[in-house]
Write an enzyme that holds these catalytic residues in place. Structure first.
Site, PDB file in Angstrom:
ATOM      1  N   ASN A 144      28.025  73.639  72.700  1.00 42.00           N
ATOM      2  CA  ASN A 144      27.670  73.678  71.269  1.00 42.00           C
ATOM      3  C   ASN A 144      26.177  73.461  71.125  1.00 42.00           C
ATOM      4  O   ASN A 144      25.467  73.314  72.108  1.00 42.00           O
ATOM      5  CB  ASN A 144      28.484  72.618  70.500  1.00 42.00           C
ATOM      6  N   PHE A 175      30.102  59.206  65.002  1.00 43.03           N
ATOM      7  CA  PHE A 175      29.482  60.187  64.106  1.00 43.03           C
ATOM      8  C   PHE A 175      30.592  61.112  63.620  1.00 43.03           C
ATOM      9  O   PHE A 175      31.662  61.186  64.210  1.00 43.03           O
ATOM     10  CB  PHE A 175      28.418  61.006  64.854  1.00 43.03           C
ATOM     11  N   ASP A 207      36.075  69.531  71.960  1.00 42.67           N
ATOM     12  CA  ASP A 207      37.453  69.055  71.767  1.00 42.67           C
ATOM     13  C   ASP A 207      38.415  69.714  72.743  1.00 42.67           C
ATOM     14  O   ASP A 207      39.489  69.187  73.022  1.00 42.67           O
ATOM     15  CB  ASP A 207      37.911  69.338  70.331  1.00 42.67           C
ATOM     16  N   LYS A 223      40.521  56.967  64.233  1.00 38.70           N
ATOM     17  CA  LYS A 223      39.970  56.607  65.540  1.00 38.70           C
ATOM     18  C   LYS A 223      39.704  55.098  65.656  1.00 38.70           C
ATOM     19  O   LYS A 223      39.204  54.645  66.678  1.00 38.70           O
ATOM     20  CB  LYS A 223      38.679  57.403  65.811  1.00 38.70           C
ATOM     21  N   LYS A 281      38.277  59.853  59.872  1.00 37.00           N
ATOM     22  CA  LYS A 281      37.997  59.593  61.298  1.00 37.00           C
ATOM     23  C   LYS A 281      37.814  58.093  61.531  1.00 37.00           C
ATOM     24  O   LYS A 281      38.196  57.551  62.570  1.00 37.00           O
ATOM     25  CB  LYS A 281      36.758  60.366  61.750  1.00 37.00           C
ATOM     26  N   LYS A 306      33.628  84.163  89.478  1.00 40.44           N
ATOM     27  CA  LYS A 306      33.239  84.707  88.168  1.00 40.44           C
ATOM     28  C   LYS A 306      34.333  85.677  87.717  1.00 40.44           C
ATOM     29  O   LYS A 306      34.766  86.544  88.476  1.00 40.44           O
ATOM     30  CB  LYS A 306      31.897  85.451  88.292  1.00 40.44           C
ATOM     31  N   PRO A 356      40.067  64.704  76.297  1.00 42.29           N
ATOM     32  CA  PRO A 356      40.308  63.329  75.835  1.00 42.29           C
ATOM     33  C   PRO A 356      39.353  62.993  74.690  1.00 42.29           C
ATOM     34  O   PRO A 356      38.218  63.492  74.660  1.00 42.29           O
ATOM     35  CB  PRO A 356      40.003  62.486  77.084  1.00 42.29           C
ATOM     36  N   ILE A 388      35.671  58.494  72.092  1.00 39.60           N
ATOM     37  CA  ILE A 388      35.396  57.316  71.232  1.00 39.60           C
ATOM     38  C   ILE A 388      36.696  56.651  70.800  1.00 39.60           C
ATOM     39  O   ILE A 388      36.773  55.418  70.698  1.00 39.60           O
ATOM     40  CB  ILE A 388      34.529  57.717  70.030  1.00 39.60           C
TER      41      ILE A 388
HETATM   42  O1  PMT Z   1      22.238  66.315  69.115  1.00 36.49           O
HETATM   43  P1  PMT Z   1      21.497  66.752  67.874  1.00 36.49           P
HETATM   44  O2  PMT Z   1      21.011  68.166  68.008  1.00 36.49           O
HETATM   45  O3  PMT Z   1      20.436  65.807  67.463  1.00 36.49           O
HETATM   46  O4  PMT Z   1      22.578  66.840  66.671  1.00 36.49           O
HETATM   47  C1  PMT Z   1      23.077  65.606  66.225  1.00 36.49           C
HETATM   48  C2  PMT Z   1      24.598  65.735  65.998  1.00 36.49           C
HETATM   49  C3  PMT Z   1      24.838  66.664  64.834  1.00 36.49           C
HETATM   50  C4  PMT Z   1      25.286  66.259  67.248  1.00 36.49           C
HETATM   51  C5  PMT Z   1      25.110  64.311  65.688  1.00 36.49           C
HETATM   52  O5  PMT Z   1      24.458  63.836  64.532  1.00 36.49           O
HETATM   53  C6  PMT Z   1      26.593  64.309  65.466  1.00 36.49           C
HETATM   54  O6  PMT Z   1      27.097  64.571  64.402  1.00 36.49           O
HETATM   55  N1  PMT Z   1      27.322  63.994  66.559  1.00 36.49           N
HETATM   56  C7  PMT Z   1      28.794  64.041  66.532  1.00 36.49           C
HETATM   57  C8  PMT Z   1      29.235  65.445  66.716  1.00 36.49           C
HETATM   58  C9  PMT Z   1      30.725  65.497  66.832  1.00 36.49           C
HETATM   59  O7  PMT Z   1      31.319  65.823  67.819  1.00 36.49           O
HETATM   60  O8  PMT Z   1      31.291  65.070  65.647  1.00 36.49           O
HETATM   61  P2  PMT Z   1      32.920  65.131  65.499  1.00 36.49           P
HETATM   62  O9  PMT Z   1      33.162  64.884  64.019  1.00 36.49           O
HETATM   63  O10 PMT Z   1      33.495  66.377  66.119  1.00 36.49           O
HETATM   64  O11 PMT Z   1      33.414  63.855  66.371  1.00 36.49           O
HETATM   65  C10 PMT Z   1      33.618  62.620  65.738  1.00 36.49           C
HETATM   66  C11 PMT Z   1      33.295  61.498  66.703  1.00 36.49           C
HETATM   67  O12 PMT Z   1      34.177  61.537  67.813  1.00 36.49           O
HETATM   68  C12 PMT Z   1      31.880  61.585  67.280  1.00 36.49           C
HETATM   69  O13 PMT Z   1      31.421  60.248  67.415  1.00 36.49           O
HETATM   70  C13 PMT Z   1      32.097  62.199  68.657  1.00 36.49           C
HETATM   71  O14 PMT Z   1      31.096  61.749  69.584  1.00 36.49           O
HETATM   72  C14 PMT Z   1      33.457  61.649  69.030  1.00 36.49           C
HETATM   73  N2  PMT Z   1      34.248  62.502  69.896  1.00 36.49           N
HETATM   74  C15 PMT Z   1      34.668  63.723  69.476  1.00 36.49           C
HETATM   75  C16 PMT Z   1      35.487  64.476  70.317  1.00 36.49           C
HETATM   76  C17 PMT Z   1      35.865  63.953  71.568  1.00 36.49           C
HETATM   77  N3  PMT Z   1      36.637  64.641  72.402  1.00 36.49           N
HETATM   78  N4  PMT Z   1      35.420  62.727  71.960  1.00 36.49           N
HETATM   79  C18 PMT Z   1      34.629  61.991  71.143  1.00 36.49           C
HETATM   80  O15 PMT Z   1      34.216  60.893  71.497  1.00 36.49           O
END
Ligand code: PMT
Length: 398
Positions: free
Chosen positions: A210, A324, A277, A342, A338, A287, A306, A309
Site C-alpha cells: 500500500n 490508528f 489485511d 480491538k 475499532k 515467477k 493476523p 494490534i
Molecule cells: O505512513 P504514512 O505515509 O505517513 O501514512 C500514515 C498512515 C495513513 C499509514 C497512518 O496515519 C495510518 O493511518 N496508519 C494505519 C493504517 C491502517 O492500517 O489503518 P487500519 O484502519 O486499516 O488499521 C487499524 C489499526 O490496526 C492500525 O493501528 C493498524 O496498524 C492495525 N492493524 C491493521 C491490520 C492488521 N492486520 N494488523 C494491525 O495491527
C-alpha cells in the site's frame, strides 16, 4: 547530548545591536544538526545583512511580507508550517510588545501568528527597557501562552549600562534550544511503534502492498525518543532513515511484523503501520507466468493476516495500546468501532481519502478517540502532530 538533528529551526532576527550575534548563533545551531531558515525585521538589516545570514544558513533569508519571489518559493505560510520551532534571537522590547499584541504588521510577526510550532525568545535590550513594567507584562503574556524565554544575561551593555538585558551567548542559546525537544514526558518507558507498509509476496517478483511511506510512524518514533522513551520502531519497507536514539527492527510481511511485536516488551504500543489485511494463500516458488490462452484474468486466493494490534491488546498483561484508523468515510464512527473491537486505549483516526494528509504526505490531521470522547487535531506537519500526540498519550497513560 544536545542535538537538533533534522530539526527545522526558523530563526527570527530583530533590530538590536545583538543581531550581529545571530551569525554565530546560526553556526552553532547548524553544528547541532539543525536546518536553519532566517526571517529578519527591517531594523535587523541595519545591523547585519541578509546576505551574511544566507551564506551561513545556506537558505534564502526572508525579509519582506509581500515579496513575490519569496512567495513563489516557500511562502510565509509554508515557512510557518515548515518550522519545528520559531526562535527569535535577538528579540527586542518592541518586538515583544508586537508579539504580545498579536500584531501582523511585518513578515516576522505575521509568521508568528501563523506558526503553530513552539515559540522561543532570546530578549536583548537596555537594562532599563528590560525592567520596564510594560516589557515585563508583555513577556508574562507570551510566557503564559507557552513561549519559552532564554536569558537575558546581566553584564556590560553596548550603551554603557550594566545590568540584565544582554542576549545570552549563542552557544548557550543553541544548547537551550536543543533541550526544548527533550520533554521527558515518556522517560523510563518502553515504547514500541509499528510503521510503514507490509509487503505480502505473490511470487519472487511480485507483492501486495500500500501507499504508506512510514512518515507518520517515524515522526512518532522521533517524538517518543525525544520524550525520553526507549523507542523501538518495527518498520516495513520505507525510504526513511531511522530517527536518532531509535532502535529500528526491519520487517517485510505482516507475519514478520507480528513476530517482532510479540518479541518486544512495551509499556506503550502504537500501531501506525498500514498492515495488509490479507496475503496470498500461497507464495509461488517461481515467477507466475501468464496462463496458456491468455483470458485476460487470473485469480489470486487471499487469506486473512493476523491482526497485530488486536493480538497485542488481547494479552492479559497488555500495554497501553494506541491504534490508528485509516478511513475514507464515517471516520469517527468507524474508528470508534475499532477502539472497541480491538480493545484499544486510544485510536488516532485519519481521513486517507484526502490528498493533503494521510498516506505519504508530510502533513496530517487526526481525530483522537478515547472511551471518554474525541478531539480533532488540525492539519500540521507529521512531526508537529507527533509531538502533540505524545503529549496526549503521556497524559492518558499516566
Ligand atoms: O505512513 P504514512 O505515509 O505517513 O501514512 C500514515 C498512515 C495513513 C499509514 C497512518 O496515519 C495510518 O493511518 N496508519 C494505519 C493504517 C491502517 O492500517 O489503518 P487500519 O484502519 O486499516 O488499521 C487499524 C489499526 O490496526 C492500525 O493501528 C493498524 O496498524 C492495525 N492493524 C491493521 C491490520 C492488521 N492486520 N494488523 C494491525 O495491527
Amino acid at each position: 547530548m544536545s542535538s537538533l538533528i533534522n530539526k527545522h529551526v526558523l530563526l527570527g532576527v530583530s533590530g538590536g545591536i545583538a543581531a550581529y550575534k545571530s551569525a554565530e548563533l546560526i553556526r552553532r545551531l547548524k553544528d547541532l544538526g539543525a536546518d536553519v531558515r532566517v526571517v529578519m525585521t527591517s531594523a535587523a538589516q541595519e545591523f547585519i545583512t541578509p546576505l551574511t545570514l544566507q551564506a551561513l544558513s545556506g537558505n534564502p533569508v526572508y525579509t519582506e511580507l509581500l515579496d513575490p519571489e519569496a512567495e513563489a518559493g516557500m511562502g510565509h505560510i509554508e515557512l510557518a508550517r515548515w518550522a519545528d520551532i520559531f526562535f527569535i534571537a535577538p528579540c527586542t522590547a518592541d518586538l515583544i510588545a508586537r508579539l504580545a499584541l498579536g500584531q501582523g504588521n511585518d513578515l516576522l510577526t505575521t509568521i508568528a501568528l501563523a506558526c503553530q510550532a513552539p515559540l522561543a525568545l532570546a530578549p536583548a535590550m537596555n537594562q532599563a527597557m528590560w525592567s520596564h513594567a510594560a516589557t515585563q507584562d508583555n513577556l508574562a503574556l507570551l510566557i503564559n501562552r507557552g513561549a519559552k524565554v532564554f536569558g537575558p544575561d546581566s553584564g556590560s551593555q553596548a550603551c554603557g549600562d550594566t545590568g540584565f538585558g544582554r542576549m545570552s551567548e549563542p552557544a548557550v542559546l543553541a544548547t537551550q534550544l536543543s533541550e526544548c525537544f527533550s520533554s521527558g514526558l515518556l522517560s523510563g518507558l518502553n515504547v514500541v511503534i509499528t510503521a510503514g507498509p507490509t509487503r505480502e509476496a505473490i511470487d519472487p517478483v511480485r507483492y501486495i502492498s500500500n501507499h504508506s511511506s512510514g512518515k507518520m510512524g517515524y515522526a512518532l518514533a522521533q517524538a517518543c525518543a525525544e520524550a525520553g522513551a526507549r523507542t523501538r520502531l518495527i518498520s516495513g519497507p520505507t525510504q526513511l532513515s531511522c530517527p536518532a536514539n531509535v532502535e529500528r527492527i526491519d520487517v517485510t510481511s505482516a507475519q514478520e511484523m507480528l513476530d517482532a511485536a510479540l518479541a518486544c516488551k512495551a509499556d506503550i504500543f502504537i500501531g501506525a503501520a498500514a498492515v495488509a489485511d490479507y496475503r496470498p494463500e500461497t507464495i509461488a516458488e517461481q515467477k507466475i507466468k501468464k496462463q496458456g490462452a491468455d483470458t485476460g484474468t487470473t485469480t489470486l486466493t487471499l487469506v486473512q493476516n493476523p491482526d497485530i494490534i488486536a493480538t497485542i491488546a488481547s494479552d492479559i498483561n497488555k500495554p497501553f495500546v494506541v491504534g490508528f484508523a485509516a478511513e475514507t468515510e464515517n471516520v469517527v464512527s468507524y474508528a470508534r468501532s475499532k477502539l472497541i473491537k480491538k480493545r484499544l486505549d486510544l485510536v488516532i483516526a485519519n481521513d486517507v481519502s484526502r490528498q493533503d494528509i494521510g498516506f505519504n504526505s508530510d502533513d496530517n490531521a487526526v481525530t483522537l478517540i478515547s472511551a471518554t470522547g474525541e478531539e480533532y487535531l488540525e492539519p500540521r506537519s507529521k512531526y508537529q502532530l507527533a509531538l502533540e500526540l505524545v503529549r496526549r498519550i503521556a497524559i492518558a497513560y499516566r
